[in-house]
Motif scaffolding. Structure first.
Motif, PDB file in Angstrom:
ATOM      1  N   GLU A  23      24.280  -6.920  30.627  1.00  0.00           N
ATOM      2  CA  GLU A  23      23.636  -7.344  29.387  1.00  0.00           C
ATOM      3  C   GLU A  23      22.151  -7.520  29.645  1.00  0.00           C
ATOM      4  O   GLU A  23      21.743  -7.816  30.772  1.00  0.00           O
ATOM      5  N   PRO A  24      21.296  -7.322  28.618  1.00  0.00           N
ATOM      6  CA  PRO A  24      19.864  -7.563  28.808  1.00  0.00           C
ATOM      7  C   PRO A  24      19.608  -8.951  29.379  1.00  0.00           C
ATOM      8  O   PRO A  24      20.272  -9.923  28.980  1.00  0.00           O
ATOM      9  N   GLY A  25      18.682  -9.027  30.320  1.00  0.00           N
ATOM     10  CA  GLY A  25      18.370 -10.285  30.966  1.00  0.00           C
ATOM     11  C   GLY A  25      17.430 -11.151  30.152  1.00  0.00           C
ATOM     12  O   GLY A  25      17.015 -10.791  29.043  1.00  0.00           O
ATOM     13  N   PRO A  26      17.028 -12.302  30.696  1.00  0.00           N
ATOM     14  CA  PRO A  26      16.166 -13.232  29.972  1.00  0.00           C
ATOM     15  C   PRO A  26      14.745 -12.700  29.846  1.00  0.00           C
ATOM     16  O   PRO A  26      14.318 -11.823  30.606  1.00  0.00           O
ATOM     17  N   PRO A  27      13.975 -13.253  28.879  1.00  0.00           N
ATOM     18  CA  PRO A  27      12.597 -12.799  28.677  1.00  0.00           C
ATOM     19  C   PRO A  27      11.736 -12.912  29.931  1.00  0.00           C
ATOM     20  O   PRO A  27      10.890 -12.053  30.190  1.00  0.00           O
ATOM     21  N   GLU A  28      11.945 -13.952  30.725  1.00  0.00           N
ATOM     22  CA  GLU A  28      11.115 -14.130  31.924  1.00  0.00           C
ATOM     23  C   GLU A  28      11.363 -13.034  32.956  1.00  0.00           C
ATOM     24  O   GLU A  28      10.550 -12.826  33.859  1.00  0.00           O
ATOM     25  N   ALA A  29      12.482 -12.310  32.818  1.00  0.00           N
ATOM     26  CA  ALA A  29      12.771 -11.174  33.683  1.00  0.00           C
ATOM     27  C   ALA A  29      12.494  -9.858  32.977  1.00  0.00           C
ATOM     28  O   ALA A  29      12.900  -8.790  33.451  1.00  0.00           O
ATOM     29  N   GLY A  30      11.787  -9.922  31.846  1.00  0.00           N
ATOM     30  CA  GLY A  30      11.470  -8.718  31.097  1.00  0.00           C
ATOM     31  C   GLY A  30      12.682  -8.052  30.476  1.00  0.00           C
ATOM     32  O   GLY A  30      12.644  -6.873  30.123  1.00  0.00           O
ATOM     33  N   GLY A  31      13.775  -8.801  30.335  1.00  0.00           N
ATOM     34  CA  GLY A  31      14.993  -8.241  29.778  1.00  0.00           C
ATOM     35  C   GLY A  31      15.804  -7.412  30.756  1.00  0.00           C
ATOM     36  O   GLY A  31      16.838  -6.846  30.393  1.00  0.00           O
ATOM     37  N   TYR A  32      15.357  -7.350  32.006  1.00  0.00           N
ATOM     38  CA  TYR A  32      15.996  -6.517  33.034  1.00  0.00           C
ATOM     39  C   TYR A  32      17.455  -6.917  33.212  1.00  0.00           C
ATOM     40  O   TYR A  32      17.784  -8.103  33.336  1.00  0.00           O
ATOM     41  N   ALA A  33      18.349  -5.921  33.220  1.00  0.00           N
ATOM     42  CA  ALA A  33      19.772  -6.181  33.390  1.00  0.00           C
ATOM     43  C   ALA A  33      20.230  -5.770  34.785  1.00  0.00           C
ATOM     44  O   ALA A  33      19.973  -4.642  35.217  1.00  0.00           O
ATOM     45  N   VAL A  34      20.886  -6.663  35.470  1.00  0.00           N
ATOM     46  CA  VAL A  34      21.543  -6.342  36.723  1.00  0.00           C
ATOM     47  C   VAL A  34      22.984  -5.988  36.383  1.00  0.00           C
ATOM     48  O   VAL A  34      23.767  -6.842  35.957  1.00  0.00           O
ATOM     49  N   CYS A  35      23.327  -4.706  36.538  1.00  0.00           N
ATOM     50  CA  CYS A  35      24.672  -4.245  36.212  1.00  0.00           C
ATOM     51  C   CYS A  35      25.608  -4.530  37.379  1.00  0.00           C
ATOM     52  O   CYS A  35      25.206  -4.468  38.543  1.00  0.00           O
ATOM     53  N   THR A  36      26.847  -4.837  37.047  1.00  0.00           N
ATOM     54  CA  THR A  36      27.820  -5.162  38.075  1.00  0.00           C
ATOM     55  C   THR A  36      29.036  -4.246  37.988  1.00  0.00           C
ATOM     56  O   THR A  36      29.360  -3.698  36.932  1.00  0.00           O
ATOM     57  N   LEU A  37      29.698  -4.115  39.118  1.00  0.00           N
ATOM     58  CA  LEU A  37      30.942  -3.359  39.235  1.00  0.00           C
ATOM     59  C   LEU A  37      31.912  -4.268  39.972  1.00  0.00           C
ATOM     60  O   LEU A  37      31.657  -4.637  41.123  1.00  0.00           O
ATOM     61  N   GLY A  38      32.962  -4.681  39.290  1.00  0.00           N
ATOM     62  CA  GLY A  38      33.883  -5.632  39.909  1.00  0.00           C
ATOM     63  C   GLY A  38      33.213  -6.947  40.243  1.00  0.00           C
ATOM     64  O   GLY A  38      33.583  -7.604  41.220  1.00  0.00           O
ATOM     65  N   GLY A  39      32.218  -7.336  39.456  1.00  0.00           N
ATOM     66  CA  GLY A  39      31.525  -8.601  39.675  1.00  0.00           C
ATOM     67  C   GLY A  39      30.419  -8.549  40.708  1.00  0.00           C
ATOM     68  O   GLY A  39      29.772  -9.571  40.972  1.00  0.00           O
ATOM     69  N   LYS A  40      30.151  -7.368  41.297  1.00  0.00           N
ATOM     70  CA  LYS A  40      29.127  -7.218  42.325  1.00  0.00           C
ATOM     71  C   LYS A  40      27.965  -6.378  41.799  1.00  0.00           C
ATOM     72  O   LYS A  40      28.175  -5.374  41.120  1.00  0.00           O
ATOM     73  N   ALA A  41      26.738  -6.790  42.108  1.00  0.00           N
ATOM     74  CA  ALA A  41      25.553  -6.067  41.646  1.00  0.00           C
ATOM     75  C   ALA A  41      25.562  -4.643  42.172  1.00  0.00           C
ATOM     76  O   ALA A  41      25.777  -4.409  43.366  1.00  0.00           O
ATOM     77  N   VAL A  42      25.322  -3.674  41.268  1.00  0.00           N
ATOM     78  CA  VAL A  42      25.402  -2.265  41.665  1.00  0.00           C
ATOM     79  C   VAL A  42      24.144  -1.478  41.327  1.00  0.00           C
ATOM     80  O   VAL A  42      23.788  -0.532  42.034  1.00  0.00           O
ATOM     81  N   ALA A  43      23.430  -1.845  40.243  1.00  0.00           N
ATOM     82  CA  ALA A  43      22.224  -1.121  39.825  1.00  0.00           C
ATOM     83  C   ALA A  43      21.546  -1.910  38.721  1.00  0.00           C
ATOM     84  O   ALA A  43      22.151  -2.803  38.111  1.00  0.00           O
TER      85      ALA A  43
END
Length: 260
Positions: free
Chosen positions: A39-59
């Motif tokens: 999901e889009p991240g917070p404004p302080e992160a510029g909306g950057y989304a950390v995508c996960t696969l099985g609950g682990k950061a992937v891209a």
């Protein structure tokens, strides 16, 4: 699932991200294609989304934001190499005839990043880990499995990467014209010239994602509005395809050969 539990060695690809004009559409596209959650991240992160696969950061997937008076940036997947000091690494890039595209900057408490280019104009990122080390799962369907430098001048690249980042470049067995990028004894990526690519292709880093079935993935991408740039084919490591998402991001997928 091959989880990453220790810090990435300097010079190792540790993260990939995509900056897309329509972040929400990109999140939905890759979520459907690879099973990611994001999901889009917070404004302080510029909306950057950390995508996960099985609950682990992937891209990562973020919204591209053109600078005032500048054309929209290209929609590309960027490979980030782990470094102990992003500022020092950026200086080494310049000292070895590379260039700094975006100077080192602090990313909240996660780490420091910079975007640079080698002397052949292949763009990549630098990541100095602090609270966030990078991808937490790799070499699994839906996760990054390989990062490849395609360069207009392999000779210049062979000189640059060892000198600037301590990455060795050695011929790969049974693959004429292909080189392994090594950190210590570990192959962490590949390198080749542009001879096999369409005329006019610029130097670039290509991200490979592992899949269970390259043909089905290419079909799913086509139905979702993407473009199959190179149809699935068999090669020494497995069966792969080169694809472009609906917003222009180019990547490869591969079903690797498994030992009997």
């Amino acid at each position: 699932m091959p989880e990453v539990t220790s810090p990435y060695a300097p010079g190792t690809p540790c993260w990939v991200d995509l900056m897309a004009p329509d972040q929400r559409a990109a999140l939905e596209f890759y979520g459907d294609l690879f099973g990611w959650q994001g999901e889009p991240g917070p404004p302080e992160a510029g909306g950057y989304a950390v995508c996960t696969l099985g609950g682990k950061a992937v891209a990562g997937i973020g919204p591209s934001m053109p600078r005032e008076g500048q054309p929209a940036p290209p929609t590309v997947w960027t490979t980030y190499l782990a470094v102990p000091d992003a500022d020092a690494a950026a200086r080494a890039i310049i000292e070895n005839q590379g260039q700094v595209v975006m100077p080192a900057m602090q990313v909240l408490t996660f780490g420091r990043m910079a975007v640079v280019a080698d002397p052949t104009e292949a763009v990549f990122g630098l990541w100095e880990a602090q609270d966030f080390g990078g991808a937490e799962v790799v070499n699994e369907p839906g996760a990054v499995i390989w990062n490849e430098l395609n360069t207009a001048d392999p000779g210049a690249a062979k000189r640059f990467y060892p000198a600037a980042l301590g990455i060795a470049v050695t011929p790969m067995d049974n693959a004429p014209g292909y080189h392994a990028l090594k950190v210590g004894e570990q192959a962490v990526g590949g390198m080749q010239g542009l001879e096999q690519l369409p005329e006019g292709t610029p130097s670039h880093w290509l991200t490979y994602f592992a899949v269970d079935d390259a043909d089905r993935t290419a079909e799913a991408l086509d139905k979702a509005g993407g473009t199959v740039l190179r149809a699935p084919f068999d090669m020494i490591a497995g069966r792969m395809a080169v694809l472009r998402d609906p917003q222009g991001g180019i990547f490869a997928v591969i079903r690797v050969n498994r030992a009997p």
